[in-house]
Design an enzyme around this catalytic site. Structure first.
Site, short mmCIF file in Angstrom:
data_model
loop_
_atom_site.label_atom_id
_atom_site.label_comp_id
_atom_site.label_asym_id
_atom_site.label_seq_id
_atom_site.Cartn_x
_atom_site.Cartn_y
_atom_site.Cartn_z
N TRP A 1 -10.22 3.00 -5.75
CA TRP A 1 -9.97 3.52 -4.39
C TRP A 1 -8.49 3.69 -4.09
O TRP A 1 -8.13 4.19 -3.04
CB TRP A 1 -10.65 2.66 -3.33
CG TRP A 1 -10.49 1.17 -3.53
CD1 TRP A 1 -9.44 0.40 -3.12
CD2 TRP A 1 -11.40 0.30 -4.20
NE1 TRP A 1 -9.64 -0.91 -3.49
CE2 TRP A 1 -10.84 -1.00 -4.15
CE3 TRP A 1 -12.64 0.49 -4.82
CZ2 TRP A 1 -11.47 -2.11 -4.71
CZ3 TRP A 1 -13.26 -0.62 -5.38
CH2 TRP A 1 -12.68 -1.90 -5.31
N HIS B 1 0.87 -1.18 0.00
CA HIS B 1 0.00 0.00 0.00
C HIS B 1 0.90 1.23 0.00
O HIS B 1 1.12 1.86 1.03
CB HIS B 1 -0.92 -0.01 1.22
CG HIS B 1 -2.04 -1.01 1.12
ND1 HIS B 1 -1.91 -2.30 1.57
CD2 HIS B 1 -3.30 -0.90 0.62
CE1 HIS B 1 -3.05 -2.96 1.35
NE2 HIS B 1 -3.91 -2.14 0.78
N GLU C 1 -6.09 -4.69 -6.70
CA GLU C 1 -7.46 -4.12 -6.73
C GLU C 1 -7.56 -2.93 -7.67
O GLU C 1 -8.32 -1.99 -7.44
CB GLU C 1 -7.91 -3.74 -5.30
CG GLU C 1 -7.98 -4.94 -4.38
CD GLU C 1 -8.30 -4.61 -2.93
OE1 GLU C 1 -8.74 -3.49 -2.64
OE2 GLU C 1 -8.10 -5.51 -2.07
N GLU D 1 -7.12 -12.13 -1.47
CA GLU D 1 -7.65 -11.49 -0.25
C GLU D 1 -9.14 -11.78 -0.20
O GLU D 1 -9.83 -11.66 -1.20
CB GLU D 1 -7.52 -9.96 -0.28
CG GLU D 1 -6.22 -9.39 0.18
CD GLU D 1 -6.25 -7.85 0.18
OE1 GLU D 1 -7.27 -7.27 0.63
OE2 GLU D 1 -5.28 -7.24 -0.26
N TYR E 1 -14.39 -9.44 -0.90
CA TYR E 1 -14.86 -9.42 0.49
C TYR E 1 -16.36 -9.58 0.55
O TYR E 1 -17.08 -9.19 -0.37
CB TYR E 1 -14.45 -8.09 1.15
CG TYR E 1 -12.97 -8.06 1.49
CD1 TYR E 1 -12.51 -8.55 2.71
CD2 TYR E 1 -12.03 -7.57 0.59
CE1 TYR E 1 -11.16 -8.55 3.03
CE2 TYR E 1 -10.68 -7.56 0.89
CZ TYR E 1 -10.25 -8.05 2.12
OH TYR E 1 -8.91 -8.06 2.43
#
Length: 346
Positions: A171, A103, A166, A270, A237
Site C-alpha cells: 500500500w 510517510h 510496512e 504500531e 492492527y
C-alpha cells in the site's frame, strides 16, 4: 580520514534502555502524536488524551516526518515542526523516548505515500535514477530537521527512526510488489548512509514489516542488515478479534527468534483497534497477546482531531477508559513516570 561516529553516546544509552526494559519483564506504552492533539482539542500545551485518562504520559511518543521535506514548517498531519521539536525535547527530558515514521510523498508522481500507481518509484530515486538528486535533497532536509532537535545545552536528542515501514504489504510506493528486494535494501542503505554523512548519528533504526511474513526467512527477506538495524518491529492492527491475537503472536514468535539470533531489541511498532469499541480490549486482548514476549514497547496510533472515529487510545469517558487504567496499573506496563528506574547513571 577521521572515523565516522556510528552513534552518539545518547543514542547508545537509548538503545541500552530499549534492551533493559524487557530484561525486567516490562514494556513501554506508546502513542502517536500524543501531546499535539486529541479528541476535541488541538495544540493545547501539556495535554494528552492518555494522561487525561491515567494521569501519566506514554513512555514512548511517535511523530511523522511526512511532508516536512516539502513544506518545511509542518508535517502531513498539519503539526508545526517547531511544536514537534519542542515535544521531542520535553519527552526526552522526562525520561521517555520518541520514534519517527516517515510517510514520504511519492517522488515520481508527486502524490502521497499511498500512491502505488507506478512500480518504478524506488528505482527512480536510487543512484542513477531520474529522481535521485531530488530525493537526496529530501533526505538532507529530514537529516537537518532531526539534527535540529536539541536540548538547551546543544545535545542532539536521540530518536528511533522508522522509515520504509510496512513494506511486506503493497500500500506504500516502497511496498512488496512495488520494488525488488535488492532495490528495497538499496533504499535503506542509501537512507542510512546519507544520515551518517549528514552527522545524524543520534538515530536508532527500526525495521518494521506488517504481519504478512509466515516465518523468519520471510521476515528477513528485505532486512537491510545488522549493521544498520537496531530494533525489529511489527505493525499489526485489529480488524476482527479472531485473527488479531493470532497474527500478532505469530509475528512476535518469529521476531523473538530473529531478535535472539541477531541481538536486536524488538517492539510492536504500531498497533491498535480503531475507536476501541471493546471495553476490555487493553487487558482482554492486547495484554494477553504481547505479555509473554520480550518487547521493548507497544505503540498505538493517533487520536485524530480532523477525522471522526479515527482514534486508538482512550480519552475521558471512552468505553475502554476504565480498562486502560487497569492496563496502566499492570506491573508490566511502563509509562513516562516509570522511566526513572531505567535512567542511565551519568
Amino acid at each position: 580520514m577521521e572515523q565516522q561516529e556510528v552513534k552518539t553516546p545518547e543514542a547508545v544509552a537509548m538503545l541500552d534502555m530499549l534492551k533493559a526494559v524487557p530484561q525486567q519483564g516490562k514494556f513501554m506504552f506508546g502513542h502517536h502524536d500524543d501531546p499535539v492533539y486529541g479528541i476535541g482539542w488541538d495544540g493545547d500545551s501539556a495535554r494528552s488524551d492518555v494522561k487525561s485518562v491515567c494521569g501519566d504520559y506514554p513512555a514512548v511518543m511517535s511523530f511523522d516526518l511526512g511532508r516536512i521535506e516539502i513544506y518545511g514548517d509542518k508535517n502531513l498531519d498539519n503539526v508545526s515542526t517547531d511544536r514537534i521539536r519542542q515535544e521531542v525535547v520535553a519527552q526526552y527530558e522526562r525520561g521517555g523516548m520518541v520514534s519517527f515514521s516517515w510517510h514520504a510523498d511519492n517522488p515520481l508522481t508527486g502524490k502521497d505515500s499511498w500512491d502505488v500507481s507506478d512500480s518504478t518509484v524506488v528505482k527512480s530515486i536510487l543512484p542513477g535514477g531520474a529522481n535521485h538528486d531530488k530525493f537526496m535533497g529530501w533526505l538532507d532536509k529530514i537529516a537537518d530537521y532531526l539534527n535540529s532537535i536539541q536540548t538547551a545545552d546543544g545535545t542532539k536528542v536521540p530518536v528511533l527512526f522508522r522509515p520504509w515501514h510496512e513494506h511486506t504489504g503493497s500500500w506504500f510506493w516502497w511496498g512488496q510488489n512495488l520494488c525488488s528486494t535488492e532495490d528495497y535494501k538499496a533504499l535503506w542503505k542509501m537512507t542510512y548512509d546519507r544520515m551518517q554523512e549528514k552527522g545524524a548519528t543520534q538515530l536508532i533504526y527500526a525495521y518494521s514489516p506488517g504481519t504478512e511474513p509466515k516465518d523468519s526467512t520471510e521476515y528477513l527477506e528485505r532486512y537491510p542488515g545488522d549493521e544498520i538495524v537496531d530494533l525489529i518491529g511489527v505493525d499489526a492492527y485489529q480488524y476482527d478479534k479472531d485473527t488479531f491475537g493470532q497474527n500478532l503472536e505469530n509475528a512476535l514468535t518469529i521476531m523473538t527468534q530473529v531478535s535472539k539470533a541477531h541481538g536486536k531489541a524488538m517492539a510492536v511498532t504500531e498497533t491498535g483497534y480503531e475507536t476501541i469499541p471493546d471495553s476490555v480490549w487493553w487487558t482482554g486482548t492486547l495484554l494477553p497477546a504481547i505479555e509473554k514476549y520480550p518487547i521493548s514497547y507497544v505503540l498505538v496510533w493517533r487520536n485524530a482531531r480532523e477525522r471522526e472515529n479515527h482514534y486508538y487510545a482512550p480519552y475521558p469517558g471512552q468505553v475502554s477508559a476504565a480498562d486502560f487504567v487497569r492496563f496502566y496499573e499492570h506491573p508490566k506496563t511502563v509509562f513516562a513516570e516509570d522511566m526513572k528506574q531505567f535512567e542511565k547513571k551519568k
